[in-house]
Design a protein around this motif. Structure first.
Motif, short mmCIF file in Angstrom:
data_model
loop_
_atom_site.label_atom_id
_atom_site.label_comp_id
_atom_site.label_asym_id
_atom_site.label_seq_id
_atom_site.Cartn_x
_atom_site.Cartn_y
_atom_site.Cartn_z
N ALA A 115 57.13 54.84 121.34
CA ALA A 115 56.37 54.02 120.39
C ALA A 115 57.27 53.08 119.61
O ALA A 115 56.86 51.98 119.22
N ASN A 116 58.51 53.50 119.39
CA ASN A 116 59.41 52.71 118.56
C ASN A 116 60.86 53.04 118.88
O ASN A 116 61.56 53.68 118.09
N GLY A 117 61.29 52.60 120.07
CA GLY A 117 62.67 52.82 120.47
C GLY A 117 62.94 54.26 120.89
O GLY A 117 62.05 55.12 120.86
N ALA A 118 64.21 54.49 121.29
CA ALA A 118 64.62 55.84 121.67
C ALA A 118 64.42 56.81 120.51
O ALA A 118 64.09 57.98 120.72
N LEU A 121 61.27 58.62 120.55
CA LEU A 121 61.20 59.65 121.60
C LEU A 121 61.95 60.91 121.15
O LEU A 121 61.52 62.03 121.42
N LEU A 122 63.07 60.71 120.47
CA LEU A 122 63.80 61.86 119.92
C LEU A 122 62.92 62.58 118.91
O LEU A 122 62.80 63.81 118.90
N ASP A 123 62.26 61.79 118.07
CA ASP A 123 61.36 62.38 117.07
C ASP A 123 60.21 63.14 117.76
O ASP A 123 59.82 64.22 117.32
N LEU A 140 78.85 65.11 116.68
CA LEU A 140 77.46 64.99 117.09
C LEU A 140 76.80 63.71 116.58
O LEU A 140 77.31 63.07 115.65
N TYR A 141 75.68 63.37 117.21
CA TYR A 141 74.92 62.19 116.77
C TYR A 141 74.18 62.61 115.49
O TYR A 141 73.08 63.13 115.53
N TYR A 142 74.86 62.38 114.37
CA TYR A 142 74.44 63.00 113.12
C TYR A 142 73.06 62.55 112.66
O TYR A 142 72.40 63.25 111.90
N VAL A 187 68.71 71.27 125.22
CA VAL A 187 70.11 70.82 125.16
C VAL A 187 70.07 69.31 125.00
O VAL A 187 69.33 68.62 125.71
N TYR A 188 70.82 68.80 124.03
CA TYR A 188 70.81 67.36 123.74
C TYR A 188 72.23 66.81 123.84
O TYR A 188 73.11 67.19 123.05
N ILE A 189 72.44 65.95 124.83
CA ILE A 189 73.78 65.41 125.07
C ILE A 189 73.71 63.88 125.04
O ILE A 189 72.85 63.29 125.70
N VAL A 190 74.62 63.27 124.28
CA VAL A 190 74.71 61.80 124.28
C VAL A 190 75.81 61.45 125.29
O VAL A 190 76.97 61.80 125.07
N THR A 191 75.43 60.80 126.39
CA THR A 191 76.35 60.70 127.54
C THR A 191 77.58 59.83 127.25
O THR A 191 78.65 60.09 127.77
N ASN A 193 79.16 59.27 123.90
CA ASN A 193 78.78 59.91 122.63
C ASN A 193 78.85 58.95 121.44
O ASN A 193 79.69 58.06 121.38
N ASN A 194 77.95 59.11 120.54
CA ASN A 194 78.02 58.55 119.20
C ASN A 194 78.30 59.75 118.32
O ASN A 194 77.48 60.66 118.30
N PRO A 195 79.44 59.86 117.66
CA PRO A 195 80.35 58.82 117.19
C PRO A 195 81.55 58.47 118.08
O PRO A 195 82.23 57.50 117.76
N ALA A 230 72.03 56.05 125.44
CA ALA A 230 71.98 54.82 124.62
C ALA A 230 73.11 53.83 124.92
O ALA A 230 72.88 52.62 124.91
N TYR A 231 74.33 54.33 125.13
CA TYR A 231 75.46 53.40 125.30
C TYR A 231 75.95 53.31 126.75
O TYR A 231 76.97 52.70 127.01
N GLU A 232 75.21 53.93 127.65
CA GLU A 232 75.74 54.01 129.02
C GLU A 232 75.76 52.67 129.73
O GLU A 232 76.55 52.45 130.65
N GLY A 259 66.71 56.41 127.31
CA GLY A 259 67.52 55.19 127.27
C GLY A 259 66.91 54.20 126.29
O GLY A 259 65.82 54.42 125.74
N THR A 260 67.62 53.12 126.07
CA THR A 260 67.15 52.11 125.11
C THR A 260 67.64 50.73 125.54
O THR A 260 68.68 50.61 126.19
N LEU A 261 66.88 49.71 125.15
CA LEU A 261 67.34 48.33 125.37
C LEU A 261 67.98 47.77 124.10
O LEU A 261 68.37 46.61 124.05
N LEU A 269 63.59 44.82 119.31
CA LEU A 269 62.51 44.99 120.29
C LEU A 269 61.93 46.40 120.23
O LEU A 269 60.79 46.62 120.60
N ARG A 270 62.75 47.35 119.77
CA ARG A 270 62.36 48.76 119.68
C ARG A 270 61.81 49.27 121.01
O ARG A 270 60.73 49.86 121.08
N VAL A 271 62.55 49.00 122.08
CA VAL A 271 62.14 49.53 123.39
C VAL A 271 63.09 50.65 123.80
O VAL A 271 64.28 50.44 124.01
N GLY A 272 62.52 51.85 123.86
CA GLY A 272 63.23 53.01 124.38
C GLY A 272 62.37 53.65 125.45
O GLY A 272 61.14 53.48 125.44
C1 LIG Z 1 72.96 58.05 120.52
C2 LIG Z 1 71.87 57.16 120.08
N1 LIG Z 1 70.61 57.40 120.48
C3 LIG Z 1 69.60 56.60 120.10
C4 LIG Z 1 69.80 55.53 119.27
C5 LIG Z 1 68.65 54.71 118.80
O1 LIG Z 1 68.11 53.88 119.77
P1 LIG Z 1 66.84 52.98 119.44
O2 LIG Z 1 67.31 51.72 118.79
O3 LIG Z 1 66.22 52.70 120.79
O4 LIG Z 1 65.92 53.76 118.58
C6 LIG Z 1 71.09 55.23 118.83
C7 LIG Z 1 71.33 54.09 117.92
O5 LIG Z 1 72.37 53.91 117.36
C8 LIG Z 1 72.15 56.08 119.24
O6 LIG Z 1 73.38 55.87 118.81
#
Ligand SMILES: Cc1ncc(COP(=O)(O)O)c(C=O)c1O
Length: 442
Positions: A115-118, A121-123, A140-142, A187-191, A193-195, A230-232, A259-261, A269-272
């Motif tokens: 509905a509003n970006g990645a 979907l996480l929410d 972790l993606y805090y 299990v939640y992995i940021v491929t 990673n952020n940070p 997100a960053y792949e 994923g996200t654009l 654009l808020r496309v996830g």
């Molecule tokens: C790991 C990670 N997932 C998701 C997002 C958010 O993506 P979106 O802009 O599609 O909501 C970010 C944005 O910084 C991110 O770092």
């Protein structure tokens, strides 16, 4: 006067009345931030120069002029996403070999648009999946893990190295959980990673799946493995091979890629999207899109589809080239000005973060290093108006405060080279070098 209690809140509502520690820190900076002087290496914003504003305007104008050719693009939409956008993302992924996905492998998978970006979907997962333990990487993606904790989830965080989550440590931790393995929700992995912008290698993805398969077999239930990519699309180091999507090695149908654009086209654009095998979980995710806002805005979805169809290749190339140049230059300055004090550097091969570990210097908000950079030392010449405030994300916000990295996090930091221009990044890192000298002499 009658005493009246405040509006009652759910536990989640109550936990959400105080902003997260990072949000608090950023808000306090925002109040005093002087745009031409201060330098923000803290925000995760994309570089403004990467945003294809004119192409967005052209796409909007095209849709207005030809609105009959689109399905009521200014009206409500359906929750499963605009067909043209889904087709465009599939083509985009396959054409650019993201995750080494092929048209044939993609054909076996469903795709939904959030509905509003990645983030939405996480929410949605937070709402749909049972409360319990979430296994994730440390640091972790805090932003998301903070939300999970407010919603009542518990974290099991596993240290990473430059190749991503340490699967050997994960195996030990899963074993040590004993009967509490029943409580693992997902299990939640940021491929990438952020940070840290560590890149999860194909080997680690396969290792992770092997562990998951064992766990699922033991538990006799499918435990979702959520891969946030997100960053792949921003792996810009020419010497780093494209890692396989975990979807290519998924025997049980547990892998769900989000994923996200935002990072390659524009966050506005808020496309996830979510890519996974059809399942009741995916059906529930679609219903949640509807519950949140019926669908992502149709106009945005059509704009994103047109951008991908017409400009994806040049866009992705120029975005990656821009971040590559900045990464290479920023790394040189880190080595030049922070030199010996740097114990390790992760990042710089993808996305727009470096994650530094200092040998001794503390980086948390009470530290002398932080105070120097925020002009809060009490020393007139250091705190002078003419000096820039330099903002970064202290490591203690990026690690699980009760996890294995808690102590190390105190001397780590995330530095973003996404938003600011190179000359300002140069000034900021030089100033960080001055901060190190100040700490040494104190
Ligand atoms: C790991 C990670 N997932 C998701 C997002 C958010 O993506 P979106 O802009 O599609 O909501 C970010 C944005 O910084 C991110 O770092």
């Amino acid at each position: 006067m009658n005493l009246m209690h405040e509006i009652s809140l759910s536990d989640y509502g109550l936990a959400s009345t105080t902003p997260s520690p990072v949000a608090q820190m950023m808000a306090s900076f925002a109040n005093t931030f002087r745009p031409a002087i201060d330098i923000n290496l803290g925000v995760g914003y994309v570089n403004e120069n990467t945003i294809p504003r004119q192409f967005i305007a052209d796409a909007v104008n095209h849709i207005v002029a030809h609105h009959h050719d689109f399905h009521a693009p200014f009206n409500y939409g359906s929750p499963d996403g605009v067909t043209e956008l889904i087709a465009a993302i599939r083509t985009y992924l396959a054409y650019h070999h993201f995750g080494n996905l092929t048209p044939a492998s993609l054909a076996k998978l469903d795709m939904i648009i959030g509905a509003n970006g990645a983030t939405s979907l996480l929410d949605a997962m937070t709402q749909i999946l049972p409360k319990g333990i979430v296994v994730t990487t440390d640091p972790l993606y805090y932003i998301y893990t903070n939300q999970l904790q407010r919603a009542g989830f518990k974290l099991l965080s596993v240290p990473e190295d430059r190749d991503g989550i340490r699967t050997d440590i994960l195996a030990d931790k899963i074993k040590a959980l004993g009967s509490r393995r029943r409580e693992i929700s997902f299990v939640y992995i940021v491929t990438v990673n952020n940070p840290s912008c560590s890149i999860l290698t194909t080997q680690r993805r396969i290792g992770l799946l092997r562990l998951m398969n064992k766990l699922c077999t033991e538990q006799r239930r499918k435990i979702p493995l959520i891969m946030d990519t997100a960053y792949e699309q921003l792996i810009h180091d020419p010497d780093t091979p494209t890692p396989d999507s975990a979807l290519l090695h998924d025997e049980l149908g547990i892998v769900h890629e989000i994923g996200t654009l935002s990072k390659t086209l524009a966050p506005t654009l808020r496309v996830g999207y979510m890519l996974a095998k059809a399942s009741p979980f995916l059906d529930a995710m679609v219903q949640k899109v509807s519950d949140t806002g019926f669908s992502a805005p149709l106009l945005n979805q059509h704009v994103a589809a047109l951008l991908l169809e017409q400009h994806a290749s040049e866009q992705i190339q120029s975005v990656k080239t821009g971040y590559r140049e900045k990464a290479v230059q920023t790394r040189k300055w880190i080595e030049q000005y922070l030199g010996d004090e740097v114990e390790s550097i992760i990042g710089g091969r993808a996305g727009f973060y470096f994650y530094l570990t200092f040998k001794n210097t503390q980086t948390h908000p009470e530290s002398d290093f932080f105070k120097f950079l925020s002009r809060d030392t009490g020393n007139q010449s250091i705190d002078a108006e003419s000096n820039p405030t330099v903002i970064y994300i202290p490591g203690n916000f990026c690690v699980n405060p009760v996890g294995d990295m808690a102590k190390q996090g105190q001397r780590q930091l995330r530095l973003s080279f996404g938003y600011e221009s190179l000359d300002r990044i140069h000034t900021a890192i030089k100033r960080m070098g001055d901060a190190l000298a100040y700490v040494r002499e104190k």
